[in-house]
Design a protein around this motif. Structure first.
Motif, PDB file in Angstrom:
ATOM      1  N   LYS A 134      14.571 -82.421 -51.073  1.00  0.00           N
ATOM      2  CA  LYS A 134      14.456 -81.688 -49.791  1.00  0.00           C
ATOM      3  C   LYS A 134      14.340 -82.657 -48.613  1.00  0.00           C
ATOM      4  CE  LYS A 134      10.793 -79.543 -51.331  1.00  0.00           C
ATOM      5  NZ  LYS A 134      10.841 -80.179 -52.660  1.00  0.00           N
ATOM      6  N   SER A 135      13.435 -83.650 -48.795  1.00  0.00           N
ATOM      7  CA  SER A 135      13.238 -84.603 -47.695  1.00  0.00           C
ATOM      8  C   SER A 135      14.479 -85.460 -47.499  1.00  0.00           C
ATOM      9  CB  SER A 135      12.019 -85.486 -47.988  1.00  0.00           C
ATOM     10  OG  SER A 135      10.882 -84.669 -48.151  1.00  0.00           O
ATOM     11  N   SER A 136      15.129 -85.803 -48.612  1.00  0.00           N
ATOM     12  CA  SER A 136      16.374 -86.578 -48.508  1.00  0.00           C
ATOM     13  C   SER A 136      17.403 -85.772 -47.732  1.00  0.00           C
ATOM     14  CB  SER A 136      16.943 -86.888 -49.893  1.00  0.00           C
ATOM     15  OG  SER A 136      15.969 -87.538 -50.676  1.00  0.00           O
TER      16      SER A 136
ATOM     17  N   ALA B  44      11.449 -87.952 -42.879  1.00  0.00           N
ATOM     18  CA  ALA B  44      10.519 -87.585 -43.952  1.00  0.00           C
ATOM     19  C   ALA B  44      10.471 -88.687 -45.002  1.00  0.00           C
ATOM     20  CB  ALA B  44      10.992 -86.288 -44.594  1.00  0.00           C
ATOM     21  N   ILE B  45       9.303 -88.843 -45.598  1.00  0.00           N
ATOM     22  CA  ILE B  45       9.161 -89.863 -46.654  1.00  0.00           C
ATOM     23  C   ILE B  45       9.846 -89.361 -47.920  1.00  0.00           C
ATOM     24  CG2 ILE B  45       7.493 -91.079 -48.124  1.00  0.00           C
ATOM     25  CD1 ILE B  45       5.484 -90.800 -45.807  1.00  0.00           C
ATOM     26  N   VAL B  46      10.635 -90.256 -48.512  1.00  0.00           N
ATOM     27  CA  VAL B  46      11.325 -89.930 -49.772  1.00  0.00           C
ATOM     28  C   VAL B  46      10.803 -90.872 -50.844  1.00  0.00           C
ATOM     29  CG1 VAL B  46      13.564 -90.078 -50.952  1.00  0.00           C
ATOM     30  CG2 VAL B  46      13.438 -89.102 -48.640  1.00  0.00           C
TER      31      VAL B  46
ATOM     32  N   THR C  62       5.579 -85.455 -52.917  1.00  0.00           N
ATOM     33  CA  THR C  62       5.465 -86.413 -51.806  1.00  0.00           C
ATOM     34  C   THR C  62       5.167 -85.698 -50.492  1.00  0.00           C
ATOM     35  OG1 THR C  62       7.030 -87.885 -52.888  1.00  0.00           O
ATOM     36  CG2 THR C  62       6.673 -88.255 -50.538  1.00  0.00           C
ATOM     37  N   THR C  63       5.939 -84.655 -50.196  1.00  0.00           N
ATOM     38  CA  THR C  63       5.783 -83.966 -48.903  1.00  0.00           C
ATOM     39  C   THR C  63       4.705 -82.894 -49.023  1.00  0.00           C
ATOM     40  OG1 THR C  63       8.131 -84.297 -48.522  1.00  0.00           O
ATOM     41  CG2 THR C  63       7.027 -82.693 -47.094  1.00  0.00           C
ATOM     42  N   ARG C  64       3.792 -82.900 -48.053  1.00  0.00           N
ATOM     43  CA  ARG C  64       2.760 -81.854 -48.032  1.00  0.00           C
ATOM     44  C   ARG C  64       2.820 -81.077 -46.716  1.00  0.00           C
ATOM     45  NH1 ARG C  64      -1.504 -84.070 -51.256  1.00  0.00           N
ATOM     46  NH2 ARG C  64      -0.619 -84.449 -53.287  1.00  0.00           N
TER      47      ARG C  64
ATOM     48  N   MET D 173      13.416 -77.276 -41.373  1.00  0.00           N
ATOM     49  CA  MET D 173      12.035 -77.529 -41.776  1.00  0.00           C
ATOM     50  C   MET D 173      11.996 -78.000 -43.234  1.00  0.00           C
ATOM     51  SD  MET D 173       8.849 -74.888 -41.749  1.00  0.00           S
ATOM     52  CE  MET D 173       8.752 -74.709 -40.010  1.00  0.00           C
ATOM     53  N   ASP D 174      11.506 -79.224 -43.422  1.00  0.00           N
ATOM     54  CA  ASP D 174      11.307 -79.739 -44.786  1.00  0.00           C
ATOM     55  C   ASP D 174       9.890 -79.347 -45.199  1.00  0.00           C
ATOM     56  OD1 ASP D 174      11.299 -81.248 -47.151  1.00  0.00           O
ATOM     57  OD2 ASP D 174      10.725 -83.096 -46.102  1.00  0.00           O
ATOM     58  N   THR D 175       9.733 -79.010 -46.461  1.00  0.00           N
ATOM     59  CA  THR D 175       8.446 -78.447 -46.903  1.00  0.00           C
ATOM     60  C   THR D 175       7.971 -79.095 -48.209  1.00  0.00           C
ATOM     61  OG1 THR D 175       9.655 -76.774 -48.137  1.00  0.00           O
ATOM     62  CG2 THR D 175       8.989 -76.181 -45.902  1.00  0.00           C
TER      63      THR D 175
HETATM   64 MG   LIG Z   1       9.717 -84.190 -49.765  1.00  0.00          MG
END
Ligand SMILES: [Mg+2]
Ligand SMILES: Nc1nc2c(ncn2[C@@H]2O[C@H](COP(=O)(O)OP(=O)(O)OP(=O)(O)O)[C@@H](O)[C@H]2O)c(=O)[nH]1
Length: 459
Positions: free
Chosen positions: A233-235, A246-248, A254-256, A273-275
């Motif tokens: 998702k973040s990628s 976003a951190i990958v 990883t993502t909060r 929106m990344d979640t």
């Molecule tokens: Mg993520």
């Protein structure tokens, strides 16, 4: 409430630039400008709407602060309807602030947010919907959103509202005549003005029908990217925005937080929106992150469900698909650069047959154009040339129109039930009041203050 004093503000952004503009409006505008402007030519007749060259000097006349072009717009032929001075100085924020403080020392008050527009409204230079259009134009994210605001500023919505309003006024006039008449003549002998009422109803419905598309043009689409942890998702957010937002990592979970950014696709803004990845949470932070995802999924225009093609489909994937089955979804299978671990047919029974599944690789930027197109298609948000159609872009206007629509429906029902014309007239008067809320002909001061306080300073 409108103040009578002379106000001043920096009208250009709080930043450095080629030029910056300071605006003064009010009865003392010219008098104060004379005190700090030293024209380069001896003759400065302060003709209205003419630019003069010279220096701005400090209030005590001792220091030259900047070399400027200055203009005087004599009221009522000005933006606010009052005497207005505009100083085009060099775009140094420091110097603009210095000039502004000199103006304050000479008697100007600092303008509040939207105070110039508010004065324009009170002096009948603009109606309220036109003043709101100004704010919308400044905030417009795309040229199309800007042109909707411009059309509204030019009065296209006001004209449409006025047309429907006059139909109701005509209907009211004939109802009131029949009320006066009722003592001598029976109600059946004076037919209800249904034609005008029906026409007004049609024009409200036509305006209301534009809101969905106008909202997409002015605010864009909220696209929530969801999926289990590690699907990419973040990628994908990073790939779509072209930024490292976003951190990958390869660590699931990883993502909060919610990570948002926007892109423009074919003239439409996508608020991405990344979640947090959805799974059984491992700690309180992740639990909080996942509950935020569900909250935001409920308000999404589009739910972008991401699956990982390189690892077997899991019950989490199936749960995410089935819990979003009533939403407007787009499904993408990521990691198409590595061999697939499951057959696309596996999810066929979980989704509507017409749904297209797009294979992408967020890591290598493959399939992104097709994915963006699918997102836009899923909402019918197609960039189209400006047709000049009047559109409702503002929620406040939509709510007032809905109230007017209810009044008109109630008026029609009263006629159908054969009720006394007073009841119909009451509903129509309410409908007119609701129209007047849009243009500001009749609106309470608190609502007005709230609207203008959302504008920027100097506007
Ligand atoms: Mg993520
Ligand atoms: N091969 C391949 N790996 C990818 C692709 N997209 C993401 N990855 C890798 O998958 C791992 C997880 O990527 P993220 O983008 O952090 O995944 P996420 O869905 O945001 O994960 P959470 O934040 O934990 O929910 C990383 O090691 C990425 O490099 C892709 O298209 N191909």
């Amino acid at each position: 409430m409108l103040r009578q004093d002379t106000i001043a503000a920096i009208a250009t952004p709080v930043a450095t630039g080629g030029i910056g503009i300071i605006r003064i409006s009010g009865p003392q505008a010219l008098e104060i400008a004379r005190l700090i402007f030293k024209p380069s030519k001896t003759n400065c007749p302060w003709e209205s709407h003419v630019l003069y060259h010279g220096d701005i000097v400090s209030a005590d006349g001792k220091n030259t602060l900047d070399e400027v072009l200055i203009s005087f717009m004599r009221g009522p032929s000005s933006f606010t309807g009052e005497d207005v001075i505009e100083i085009n100085c060099h775009g140094s924020f420091v110097i603009m602030q210095k000039i502004l403080s000199e103006l304050v020392s000479l008697g100007c008050c600092l303008a509040g947010p939207g105070e110039f527009s508010q004065r324009a409204f009170f002096n009948n230079k603009l109606d309220l919907s036109q003043a709101e259009a100004l704010a919308a134009m400044v905030a417009a994210p795309t040229p199309q959103a800007f042109s909707l605001g411009l059309a509204q500023l030019k009065g296209n919505l006001s004209a449409e509202i006025e047309k429907a309003r006059s139909l109701l006024i005509e209907a009211l006039a004939s109802l009131e005549a029949s009320i006066d008449f009722m003592e001598d003549v029976s109600a059946e002998e004076s037919p209800a003005p249904t034609q005008q009422i029906d026409e007004a109803k049609k024009s409200i419905e036509k305006l209301l029908a534009t809101y969905h598309e106008a909202k997409i043009i002015t605010q864009g689409l909220n696209v929530v990217i969801t999926g289990k942890p590690n699907v990419g998702k973040s990628s994908l957010l990073n790939a779509l925005t072209g930024k490292k937002k976003a951190i990958v990592t390869d660590i699931p979970g990883t993502t909060r937080d919610l990570i948002v950014d926007e892109i423009v696709v074919h003239g439409t803004v996508l608020n991405l929106m990344d979640t947090a990845g959805i799974r059984q949470p491992k700690d309180a932070i992740e639990k909080e992150g996942i509950s935020l995802v569900w909250e935001n999924l409920a308000n999404a225009d589009i739910v972008l469900i991401l699956l990982d093609g390189s690892t077997p489909l899991s019950p989490e994937d199936e749960e995410i698909i089935s819990r979003n089955k009533n939403a407007n979804t787009v499904i993408a299978i990521n990691k198409s650069d590595v061999p697939g671990a499951w057959d696309v047919k596996k999810i066929a029974q979980l989704i509507a047959p017409e749904k297209k599944i797009i294979k992408i690789s967020a890591k290598f930027g493959v399939g992104l154009a097709e994915l963006k197109k699918a997102v836009i298609d899923s909402c019918g948000a197609h960039f189209r040339p400006d047709t000049g159609e009047v559109m409702i872009t503002n929620l406040r206007h939509k709510l007032s129109l809905e109230k007017a629509q209810k009044n008109i429906v109630a008026a029609k029902e009263a006629i159908a039930r054969g009720e006394s014309p007073e009841i119909t007239a009451f509903e129509l008067r309410e409908a007119v009041d609701n129209f007047d809320e849009i243009t500001g002909k009749k609106i309470n001061d608190e609502v007005l203050d709230k609207i203008f306080s959302g504008f920027c300073i100097g506007k």
